[in-house]
Write a protein that holds these residues in place. Structure first.
Motif, PDB file in Angstrom:
ATOM      1  N   THR A  41       4.829 -10.804 -12.108  1.00  0.00           N
ATOM      2  CA  THR A  41       3.945 -10.419 -11.733  1.00  0.00           C
ATOM      3  C   THR A  41       3.116  -9.385 -11.792  1.00  0.00           C
ATOM      4  O   THR A  41       4.275  -7.850 -12.250  1.00  0.00           O
ATOM      5  CB  THR A  41       3.961 -10.305 -10.182  1.00  0.00           C
ATOM      6  N   SER A  43       1.474  -8.284  -9.909  1.00  0.00           N
ATOM      7  CA  SER A  43       0.804  -7.516  -9.002  1.00  0.00           C
ATOM      8  C   SER A  43       1.312  -5.497  -8.636  1.00  0.00           C
ATOM      9  O   SER A  43       2.399  -5.910  -8.623  1.00  0.00           O
ATOM     10  CB  SER A  43       1.106  -8.088  -8.032  1.00  0.00           C
ATOM     11  N   ASP A 154      -9.636  -4.196 -12.754  1.00  0.00           N
ATOM     12  CA  ASP A 154      -8.287  -4.257 -11.839  1.00  0.00           C
ATOM     13  C   ASP A 154      -8.095  -3.021 -13.054  1.00  0.00           C
ATOM     14  O   ASP A 154      -8.934  -2.286 -13.418  1.00  0.00           O
ATOM     15  CB  ASP A 154      -7.317  -5.456 -12.542  1.00  0.00           C
TER      16      ASP A 154
END
Length: 256
Positions: A41, A43, A154
């Motif tokens: 990930t 994230s 992002d």
């Protein structure tokens, strides 16, 4: 032959607070076929603890050791090189860096700080960089699918801003860094060309995996996918599929 699979998490296994239909069964099929799985990930708003807990709450049987995060990789680097982190991250992520004191040297660590990307925090990080601190980017993704269903900025844009102003070049710890993929491959006991990637980001997940030498990369049309993504970045996907269930079926068929 494909002997292992790595998967992105957000946008592939779940969207928002719901599992992608068929995702849990697809992972069961992989494990039933004897294929080791790792989850990569990018994230960086939530600590690993919360990512694993969210997956478990949705019904995914995931071992925390199977989940690789950029924060983990950055912590390993900070410990090995003897740096203390100057964090420009979301407050929720700070627990993943707890206890890292390092030495007198400081490294700037940038993740997706979201609303905490204030001028004051960006400028404080910039001032560390011009004093000689290295710049560690947990990810450089352009966009992500936000909770409201729309795309949002992002961390990549903010990393680029710091690079531009300071003249620094960031060290990348998440996808598409080849070492991030290779760490997962090694932990499965495979060679890169024996592993397939399943992701929703044509640049970081798919092109990144293929550039790292993985044996295949499948782009799902869930998550952040937008029509035409498969042609925007090179190398192109091994295949474009509807979702993780179709990706898993395609991988398993390729082994027959």
């Amino acid at each position: 032959m494909i002997r292992g699979v790595v998967l992105d998490i957000a946008g592939v296994l779940y969207q928002g607070d719901h599992a992608v239909p068929g995702a849990i069964a697809a992972l069961d099929r992989l494990k039933g076929a004897g294929l080791p799985v790792r989850y990569l990930t990018n994230s960086t708003r939530s600590p690993k603890r919360k990512i694993v807990a969210k997956l478990a709450a949705m019904g995914f049987a995931v071992d925390p050791a199977e989940v690789l995060t950029p924060a983990e990789a950055a912590c390993d680097w900070l410990k090995r090189e003897g740096y203390a982190p100057h964090l420009l991250v979301h407050p929720d992520l700070e627990e993943d860096f707890a206890g890292l004191s390092g030495g007198e040297r400081t490294a700037v660590v940038v993740g997706d700080a979201g609303p905490f990307f204030t001028y004051e925090r960006m400028n404080a990080a910039f001032r560390e960089l011009v004093k000689g601190a290295p710049l560690l980017a947990l990810a450089t993704n352009r966009v992500f699918r936000d909770a409201d269903g729309a795309l949002s900025l992002d961390a990549g844009a903010f990393v680029r801003a710091l690079e531009y102003s300071s003249g620094s070049e960031a060290l990348l710890f998440g996808k598409p860094a080849a070492e991030f993929f290779h760490t997962a491959v090694r932990r499965m006991g495979c060679d890169p060309d024996e592993v397939a990637m399943i992701g929703d980001d044509a640049e970081s997940d798919v092109a990144g995996a293929l550039k790292a030498g993985l044996g295949g990369a499948y782009l799902v049309r869930t998550g952040k996918y937008r029509a035409g993504d498969e042609a925007r970045f090179a190398p192109c996907p091994t295949a474009v599929v509807a979702d993780v269930a179709e990706a898993v079926e395609t991988v398993l068929q390729s082994r027959d």
